[in-house]
Motif scaffolding. Structure first.
Motif, PDB file in Angstrom:
ATOM      1  N   ALA A 115     -31.041  -8.446 -37.508  1.00 21.47           N
ATOM      2  CA  ALA A 115     -32.368  -7.685 -37.724  1.00 21.47           C
ATOM      3  C   ALA A 115     -33.506  -8.139 -37.105  1.00 21.47           C
ATOM      4  CB  ALA A 115     -32.339  -7.971 -39.293  1.00 21.47           C
ATOM      5  N   THR A 116     -33.764  -9.388 -36.703  1.00 27.01           N
ATOM      6  CA  THR A 116     -34.944  -9.603 -36.053  1.00 27.01           C
ATOM      7  C   THR A 116     -35.117  -9.166 -34.863  1.00 27.01           C
ATOM      8  OG1 THR A 116     -34.149 -11.783 -35.749  1.00 27.01           O
ATOM      9  CG2 THR A 116     -35.573 -11.488 -37.804  1.00 27.01           C
ATOM     10  N   ASN A 117     -34.144  -8.809 -33.905  1.00 25.20           N
ATOM     11  CA  ASN A 117     -33.832  -8.718 -32.524  1.00 25.20           C
ATOM     12  C   ASN A 117     -33.435  -7.122 -32.256  1.00 25.20           C
ATOM     13  OD1 ASN A 117     -34.619 -11.321 -31.335  1.00 25.20           O
ATOM     14  ND2 ASN A 117     -32.537 -11.937 -32.648  1.00 25.20           N
ATOM     15  N   LEU A 118     -33.441  -6.322 -33.163  1.00 28.41           N
ATOM     16  CA  LEU A 118     -33.151  -4.893 -32.908  1.00 28.41           C
ATOM     17  C   LEU A 118     -34.266  -4.315 -32.146  1.00 28.41           C
ATOM     18  CD1 LEU A 118     -32.256  -4.047 -36.527  1.00 28.41           C
ATOM     19  CD2 LEU A 118     -30.682  -4.242 -34.705  1.00 28.41           C
ATOM     20  N   ILE A 119     -33.588  -3.453 -31.203  1.00 25.72           N
ATOM     21  CA  ILE A 119     -34.359  -2.666 -30.103  1.00 25.72           C
ATOM     22  C   ILE A 119     -33.659  -1.051 -30.147  1.00 25.72           C
ATOM     23  CG2 ILE A 119     -35.005  -4.414 -28.546  1.00 25.72           C
ATOM     24  CD1 ILE A 119     -32.940  -3.624 -26.559  1.00 25.72           C
ATOM     25  N   ALA A 120     -34.270  -0.138 -29.533  1.00 31.78           N
ATOM     26  CA  ALA A 120     -33.779   1.164 -29.543  1.00 31.78           C
ATOM     27  C   ALA A 120     -32.938   1.205 -28.255  1.00 31.78           C
ATOM     28  CB  ALA A 120     -34.746   2.211 -29.435  1.00 31.78           C
ATOM     29  N   LEU A 121     -31.564   1.455 -28.201  1.00 26.05           N
ATOM     30  CA  LEU A 121     -30.877   1.599 -27.272  1.00 26.05           C
ATOM     31  C   LEU A 121     -30.656   3.140 -26.562  1.00 26.05           C
ATOM     32  CD1 LEU A 121     -27.791  -0.497 -27.938  1.00 26.05           C
ATOM     33  CD2 LEU A 121     -29.753  -1.042 -26.570  1.00 26.05           C
ATOM     34  N   PHE A 122     -30.393   3.936 -27.476  1.00 24.06           N
ATOM     35  CA  PHE A 122     -30.175   5.436 -26.851  1.00 24.06           C
ATOM     36  C   PHE A 122     -30.456   6.390 -27.979  1.00 24.06           C
ATOM     37  CE2 PHE A 122     -26.215   3.835 -28.222  1.00 24.06           C
ATOM     38  CZ  PHE A 122     -25.527   4.499 -29.119  1.00 24.06           C
ATOM     39  N   GLY A 155     -35.044   1.683 -16.144  1.00 31.33           N
ATOM     40  CA  GLY A 155     -35.995   2.739 -15.537  1.00 31.33           C
ATOM     41  C   GLY A 155     -35.259   3.945 -14.882  1.00 31.33           C
ATOM     42  N   GLU A 156     -34.000   3.889 -15.180  1.00 26.05           N
ATOM     43  CA  GLU A 156     -33.137   5.033 -14.953  1.00 26.05           C
ATOM     44  C   GLU A 156     -32.740   5.696 -16.196  1.00 26.05           C
ATOM     45  OE1 GLU A 156     -28.416   6.303 -13.515  1.00 26.05           O
ATOM     46  OE2 GLU A 156     -29.204   4.066 -13.501  1.00 26.05           O
ATOM     47  N   ALA A 157     -33.002   7.221 -15.917  1.00 27.00           N
ATOM     48  CA  ALA A 157     -32.603   8.095 -17.225  1.00 27.00           C
ATOM     49  C   ALA A 157     -31.438   8.520 -16.898  1.00 27.00           C
ATOM     50  CB  ALA A 157     -33.631   9.273 -17.115  1.00 27.00           C
ATOM     51  N   ARG A 158     -30.638   8.569 -18.054  1.00 27.92           N
ATOM     52  CA  ARG A 158     -29.072   8.758 -18.226  1.00 27.92           C
ATOM     53  C   ARG A 158     -28.805   9.815 -19.374  1.00 27.92           C
ATOM     54  NH1 ARG A 158     -25.842   2.995 -17.196  1.00 27.92           N
ATOM     55  NH2 ARG A 158     -26.923   2.397 -15.288  1.00 27.92           N
ATOM     56  N   SER A 159     -28.207  10.798 -18.976  1.00 32.78           N
ATOM     57  CA  SER A 159     -27.502  11.725 -20.191  1.00 32.78           C
ATOM     58  C   SER A 159     -26.279  12.208 -20.083  1.00 32.78           C
ATOM     59  CB  SER A 159     -28.654  12.894 -19.955  1.00 32.78           C
ATOM     60  OG  SER A 159     -28.413  13.530 -18.828  1.00 32.78           O
ATOM     61  N   ALA A 199     -22.050   7.417 -31.278  1.00 26.68           N
ATOM     62  CA  ALA A 199     -22.651   6.213 -30.888  1.00 26.68           C
ATOM     63  C   ALA A 199     -21.661   5.649 -29.966  1.00 26.68           C
ATOM     64  CB  ALA A 199     -22.494   5.263 -32.248  1.00 26.68           C
ATOM     65  N   GLN A 200     -20.315   5.733 -30.010  1.00 22.28           N
ATOM     66  CA  GLN A 200     -19.706   4.878 -28.941  1.00 22.28           C
ATOM     67  C   GLN A 200     -19.773   5.795 -27.520  1.00 22.28           C
ATOM     68  OE1 GLN A 200     -15.920   5.618 -31.091  1.00 22.28           O
ATOM     69  NE2 GLN A 200     -15.349   3.701 -30.803  1.00 22.28           N
ATOM     70  N   ARG A 201     -19.961   6.867 -27.563  1.00 20.33           N
ATOM     71  CA  ARG A 201     -20.433   7.538 -26.303  1.00 20.33           C
ATOM     72  C   ARG A 201     -21.547   7.261 -25.656  1.00 20.33           C
ATOM     73  NH1 ARG A 201     -20.522  13.505 -26.107  1.00 20.33           N
ATOM     74  NH2 ARG A 201     -20.559  13.360 -23.674  1.00 20.33           N
ATOM     75  N   GLY A 202     -22.698   6.706 -26.671  1.00 21.55           N
ATOM     76  CA  GLY A 202     -24.133   6.166 -26.273  1.00 21.55           C
ATOM     77  C   GLY A 202     -24.053   5.164 -25.756  1.00 21.55           C
ATOM     78  N   TYR A 203     -23.113   3.832 -26.235  1.00 18.60           N
ATOM     79  CA  TYR A 203     -22.706   2.728 -25.646  1.00 18.60           C
ATOM     80  C   TYR A 203     -22.365   2.784 -24.268  1.00 18.60           C
ATOM     81  CZ  TYR A 203     -24.026  -0.042 -29.782  1.00 18.60           C
ATOM     82  OH  TYR A 203     -24.534  -0.630 -30.904  1.00 18.60           O
ATOM     83  N   LYS A 204     -21.380   3.686 -24.009  1.00 14.58           N
ATOM     84  CA  LYS A 204     -20.706   4.006 -22.895  1.00 14.58           C
ATOM     85  C   LYS A 204     -21.592   4.457 -21.525  1.00 14.58           C
ATOM     86  CE  LYS A 204     -15.858   4.559 -24.480  1.00 14.58           C
ATOM     87  NZ  LYS A 204     -15.348   3.512 -23.649  1.00 14.58           N
TER      88      LYS A 204
END
Length: 208
Positions: A115-122, A155-159, A199-204
Motif C-alpha cells: 500500500a505505501t509503495n504503490l506506483i503507476a506501472l502501465f 524514459g522509453e515509451a513502449r506500446s 494486466a499480464q501483458r502490461g507486465y510483459k
C-alpha cells in the motif's frame, strides 16, 4: 467478492468489423461503445505480481472504479479469478476500502504490504463495444475491445495493441461461454483462445 468467469479470444485486427456485425446481428441491436482508461499499480519490487494479483484504477463514462483481481486460473481462454470492484471518489485509489472488502488472506496481505509503495506501472486504454446475449438459457456479456497497452520504462515509451473479444458469464453455466466462443470461431478466421490477461501483458511489456 465475486468470481469472474470469462473467455478471452484474441481477435485479428482484420476481423474487427466482421466481429462487430456478427455479434450485433446475434444480439439484434448495435453494441454500446464505452471508452475505458485504466492505470495499473504495483510496487517497484512487483509485490502484487509476485502474489499473483493485479490492482487497477479505471475511468468509465460513469466515474472511477478500483479493482483488485487475482490471476486465478486460465485454460483454453477461460479465465476464473477472484475480483473485488467498487467506485471511488476520483482519480485515486482507496486502499483501506479494498482491504476491508478483500477476504482472501494471502492477496490481502500482499495488498497491505504494497500500500505505501504503490506506483503507476502501465496503462490499458481501449474502446469496449458491449452486448448482452442469451445463450442456451444463460446470460453472457460480449465485448469487443480495441486499444493499446502503454508503459514508460527508463524514459522509453513502449506500446502493444489490444484487439480481443471477451465473453463474460453473468448468469448460468460455463457451457454457454464455450458454445458462443465456438460459434464466433467458426465465423471469424484466426480467432483464438488467449490465456494472457491485459494486466499480464502490461507486465510483459514493461519487461521488454
Amino acid at each position: 467478492m465475486g468470481i469472474e468467469r470469462e473467455i478471452k479470444l484474441a481477435l485479428p485486427s482484420g476481423q474487427v468489423d466482421a466481429a462487430l456485425r456478427l455479434i450485433g446481428t446475434r444480439a439484434g441491436a448495435p453494441g454500446r461503445a464505452l471508452r475505458l482508461e485504466n492505470i495499473y499499480f504495483d510496487t517497484p519490487a512487483l509485490t502484487l505480481a509476485r502474489a499473483k494479483s493485479a490492482l487497477r484504477l479505471r475511468r468509465t463514462p460513469d466515474g472511477w472504479l478500483q479493482t483488485f483481481k487475482t490471476v486465478g486460473v486460465a485454460q483454453n481462454g477461460l479465465h476464473a479469478r477472484h475480483e473485488w470492484e467498487m467506485p471511488v471518489a476520483g482519480e485515486a485509489l482507496e486502499i483501506e476500502t479494498l482491504l476491508h472488502e478483500c477476504d482472501e488472506s494471502g492477496v490481502a496481505t500482499a495488498l497491505s504490504d504494497a500500500a505505501t509503495n504503490l506506483i503507476a506501472l502501465f496503462r490499458t486504454d481501449f474502446t469496449r463495444t458491449l452486448w448482452t446475449l442469451e445463450v442456451d438459457g444463460a446470460q453472457v456479456e460480449a465485448a469487443v475491445d480495441q486499444g493499446e497497452i502503454t508503459a514508460e520504462v527508463n524514459g522509453e515509451a513502449r506500446s502493444a495493441p489490444i484487439c480481443e473479444i471477451e465473453l463474460e458469464l453473468k448468469r448460468g453455466d460455463d457451457a454457454a461461454l464455450h458454445t458462443l466462443a465456438a460459434e464466433l470461431a467458426k465465423a471469424l478466421p484466426g480467432l483464438a483462445p488467449d490465456d494472457i490477461s491485459k494486466a499480464q501483458r502490461g507486465y510483459k511489456l514493461r519487461e521488454g
